[in-house]
Design a protein around this motif. Sequence first.
Motif, PDB file in Angstrom:
ATOM      1  N   MET A   1      51.414  72.328  54.360  1.00  0.00           N
ATOM      2  CA  MET A   1      50.327  71.572  54.985  1.00  0.00           C
ATOM      3  C   MET A   1      49.128  72.493  55.219  1.00  0.00           C
ATOM      4  N   CYS A   2      49.409  73.702  55.656  1.00  0.00           N
ATOM      5  CA  CYS A   2      48.322  74.647  55.920  1.00  0.00           C
ATOM      6  C   CYS A   2      47.537  74.952  54.666  1.00  0.00           C
ATOM      7  N   LEU A   3      48.225  75.049  53.552  1.00  0.00           N
ATOM      8  CA  LEU A   3      47.536  75.364  52.294  1.00  0.00           C
ATOM      9  C   LEU A   3      46.590  74.240  51.892  1.00  0.00           C
ATOM     10  N   VAL A   4      46.965  73.007  52.198  1.00  0.00           N
ATOM     11  CA  VAL A   4      46.090  71.884  51.857  1.00  0.00           C
ATOM     12  C   VAL A   4      44.755  72.019  52.575  1.00  0.00           C
ATOM     13  N   PHE A   5      44.823  72.368  53.864  1.00  0.00           N
ATOM     14  CA  PHE A   5      43.588  72.522  54.632  1.00  0.00           C
ATOM     15  C   PHE A   5      42.770  73.698  54.120  1.00  0.00           C
ATOM     16  N   ILE A   6      43.451  74.787  53.758  1.00  0.00           N
ATOM     17  CA  ILE A   6      42.732  75.949  53.239  1.00  0.00           C
ATOM     18  C   ILE A   6      42.003  75.602  51.958  1.00  0.00           C
ATOM     19  N   LEU A   7      42.677  74.879  51.082  1.00  0.00           N
ATOM     20  CA  LEU A   7      42.057  74.511  49.812  1.00  0.00           C
ATOM     21  C   LEU A   7      40.873  73.570  50.032  1.00  0.00           C
TER      22      LEU A   7
ATOM     23  N   LEU B   1      34.913  72.821  50.152  1.00  0.00           N
ATOM     24  CA  LEU B   1      33.713  72.521  50.925  1.00  0.00           C
ATOM     25  C   LEU B   1      32.723  73.672  50.841  1.00  0.00           C
ATOM     26  N   GLU B   2      33.213  74.915  50.965  1.00  0.00           N
ATOM     27  CA  GLU B   2      32.321  76.070  50.928  1.00  0.00           C
ATOM     28  C   GLU B   2      31.682  76.219  49.556  1.00  0.00           C
ATOM     29  N   ARG B   3      32.474  76.020  48.498  1.00  0.00           N
ATOM     30  CA  ARG B   3      31.923  76.162  47.150  1.00  0.00           C
ATOM     31  C   ARG B   3      30.892  75.091  46.848  1.00  0.00           C
TER      32      ARG B   3
ATOM     33  N   SER C   1      29.370  81.717  43.321  1.00  0.00           N
ATOM     34  CA  SER C   1      30.801  81.509  43.137  1.00  0.00           C
ATOM     35  C   SER C   1      31.614  82.375  44.066  1.00  0.00           C
ATOM     36  N   VAL C   2      30.948  83.223  44.887  1.00  0.00           N
ATOM     37  CA  VAL C   2      31.654  84.130  45.782  1.00  0.00           C
ATOM     38  C   VAL C   2      31.673  83.532  47.174  1.00  0.00           C
ATOM     39  N   VAL C   3      32.852  83.487  47.801  1.00  0.00           N
ATOM     40  CA  VAL C   3      32.986  82.930  49.142  1.00  0.00           C
ATOM     41  C   VAL C   3      32.491  83.946  50.155  1.00  0.00           C
ATOM     42  N   SER C   4      31.843  83.464  51.229  1.00  0.00           N
ATOM     43  CA  SER C   4      31.308  84.351  52.244  1.00  0.00           C
ATOM     44  C   SER C   4      32.422  85.101  52.959  1.00  0.00           C
ATOM     45  N   LYS C   5      32.052  86.233  53.578  1.00  0.00           N
ATOM     46  CA  LYS C   5      33.046  87.053  54.260  1.00  0.00           C
ATOM     47  C   LYS C   5      33.703  86.300  55.405  1.00  0.00           C
ATOM     48  N   SER C   6      32.912  85.476  56.118  1.00  0.00           N
ATOM     49  CA  SER C   6      33.479  84.757  57.247  1.00  0.00           C
ATOM     50  C   SER C   6      34.550  83.782  56.808  1.00  0.00           C
ATOM     51  N   VAL C   7      34.295  83.078  55.704  1.00  0.00           N
ATOM     52  CA  VAL C   7      35.281  82.131  55.210  1.00  0.00           C
ATOM     53  C   VAL C   7      36.518  82.861  54.711  1.00  0.00           C
TER      54      VAL C   7
ATOM     55  N   ARG D   1      45.133  77.983  41.805  1.00  0.00           N
ATOM     56  CA  ARG D   1      43.980  77.326  42.422  1.00  0.00           C
ATOM     57  C   ARG D   1      43.118  78.336  43.172  1.00  0.00           C
ATOM     58  N   PHE D   2      43.753  79.348  43.773  1.00  0.00           N
ATOM     59  CA  PHE D   2      42.996  80.367  44.490  1.00  0.00           C
ATOM     60  C   PHE D   2      42.225  81.273  43.546  1.00  0.00           C
ATOM     61  N   ARG D   3      42.669  81.419  42.307  1.00  0.00           N
ATOM     62  CA  ARG D   3      41.976  82.294  41.357  1.00  0.00           C
ATOM     63  C   ARG D   3      40.529  81.867  41.132  1.00  0.00           C
ATOM     64  N   SER D   4      40.238  80.600  41.304  1.00  0.00           N
ATOM     65  CA  SER D   4      38.886  80.101  41.037  1.00  0.00           C
ATOM     66  C   SER D   4      37.910  80.400  42.169  1.00  0.00           C
ATOM     67  N   VAL D   5      38.371  81.032  43.237  1.00  0.00           N
ATOM     68  CA  VAL D   5      37.490  81.288  44.382  1.00  0.00           C
ATOM     69  C   VAL D   5      36.427  82.316  44.030  1.00  0.00           C
ATOM     70  N   CYS D   6      36.846  83.438  43.461  1.00  0.00           N
ATOM     71  CA  CYS D   6      35.890  84.499  43.145  1.00  0.00           C
ATOM     72  C   CYS D   6      36.471  85.387  42.056  1.00  0.00           C
ATOM     73  N   ARG D   7      35.604  86.246  41.500  1.00  0.00           N
ATOM     74  CA  ARG D   7      36.050  87.134  40.422  1.00  0.00           C
ATOM     75  C   ARG D   7      37.131  88.105  40.899  1.00  0.00           C
ATOM     76  N   LYS D   8      37.038  88.539  42.121  1.00  0.00           N
ATOM     77  CA  LYS D   8      37.991  89.517  42.635  1.00  0.00           C
ATOM     78  C   LYS D   8      39.390  88.931  42.666  1.00  0.00           C
ATOM     79  N   TRP D   9      39.531  87.716  43.167  1.00  0.00           N
ATOM     80  CA  TRP D   9      40.851  87.084  43.215  1.00  0.00           C
ATOM     81  C   TRP D   9      41.334  86.759  41.807  1.00  0.00           C
ATOM     82  N   ASN D  10      40.407  86.445  40.932  1.00  0.00           N
ATOM     83  CA  ASN D  10      40.792  86.131  39.558  1.00  0.00           C
ATOM     84  C   ASN D  10      41.310  87.370  38.826  1.00  0.00           C
ATOM     85  N   SER D  11      40.893  88.551  39.286  1.00  0.00           N
ATOM     86  CA  SER D  11      41.288  89.793  38.612  1.00  0.00           C
ATOM     87  C   SER D  11      42.638  90.328  39.087  1.00  0.00           C
ATOM     88  N   PHE D  12      43.283  89.643  40.030  1.00  0.00           N
ATOM     89  CA  PHE D  12      44.555  90.146  40.547  1.00  0.00           C
ATOM     90  C   PHE D  12      45.622  90.259  39.453  1.00  0.00           C
TER      91      PHE D  12
END
Length: 450
Positions: free
Chosen positions: A1-7, A12-14, A20-26, A123-134
């Motif tokens: 359930m928590c993951l649904v809210f995170i996604l 919303l932020e994107r 394509s980069v999420v802010s530090k606060s988010v 799904r998280f890989r699409s957040v930013c280049r850094k996460w996509n490079s994991f």
Amino acid sequence: MCLVFILELLELERSRSRSSVVSKSVTSTIFLLIYRWCFLNLDDGSADDYCSLVMAAGKSGSFKMLEPCKPPPSKKPRKERNRGKSLGTTSSTEVMQQEIWKEFPEDLFEAVIARLPITTFFRFRSVCRKWNSFLDSQSFSQHCAQVPQSNPWFYTIAHENVNSGAMYDPSLKKWHHPTISYLPTKTIVLPVASAGGLVCFLDIGHRNFYVCNPLTQSFRELPPRSVKVWSRVAVGMTLNSNAASGGYKILWVCCDGEHEVYDSLKNSWTRPGSMPSCIKLPLSLNFRSQAVSLGGTLYFMRSDPEGIVSYNMVTGVWKQSIIPAPHHLSDHTLAQCEGRIILVGLLTKNAATCVCIWELQKMTLLWKEVDRMPNIWCLDFYGKHVRMTCLGNSGLLMLSLRSRQMNRLVTYNVVSREWLKVPGCLVPRGRKRQWIACGTAFNPCLTATA
């Protein structure tokens, strides 16, 4: 359930930001929630409270509370409500302390994400280049290696859709339809073996081999074989170490005893030698049964005489064991679980048919029945000509049972002895449930490379 809210928060932020980069606060907020969900031992009440604290950063930089979709209200004990309020106050204060969470350790980022479900990770890989490079990170590979293996997935080919595969995730009970763009499209290519998150494919003409990670599309076409044998072959696959990064080997063998071994580190086929005279030829291999891998040794089922032939991929030694098969057996397949060799098959007597499970006794080399499908399910088979395809050799099996009047998919857990029905496999934009023609089980691994 928590993951649904995170996604939902990420989407919303994107949508609000051109970048394509999420802010530090988010990012800090997200990882605070993931960290608690993955690492803290929360009970059900506190977990729900944490999930309700999902927050998003507006254009002004301030935080706004997102109201999740709530179920119908239910009355909770006063003690639990008070505990939820106190946790909510503390969590809200911690989220606001950006000076702390913006310094979240890099290795802990990867440790958290390595423990997410496979589908959530993509799904998280699409957040930013850094996460996509994991996927290319050596440290992330090490974190993934430390995570205990989950249930194997099943890569299947449906009877009426042989040109594309379907993957089944038993943990989420969901089908996926991957597109492996590198596989040839002008010929039928079938999965024949797997090891370490990699699947080995062979074209229907038994000429060309391919190895692929179905999750990441890591792909390799194997060089041509040195022995020109176009008859049907049995295939087995093993790892050189505990991970696919240490390389893998593939063995093919045909009924006349010809065989070769492929080594991924050398990228070449070698012919170890001739079949020893103690093994009766032709082998009469059971091609319905995939090879079973145990401790670097591959086991193949044969008939005439009934039993098992094995090949040690390290020493290159062939062995043969004469093991009589149970009476009235058909469509039987080898499997393995925790170092034990398992036999799965249809037992038919008169008009009654049942799926049975046997275990090989090491001392007597005889099959001992250990379980069978519930009788109420077997009643559906009465008087019908049932055929079965069995996939899996890692303690979890998928059975495709079919007749003219029936089409059923079932999983069986060898350890817990649990039988579960599988939702039907539907081709995208299709309506008819498919029955499984062939396939293999594989352990999903994000870092396995072909």
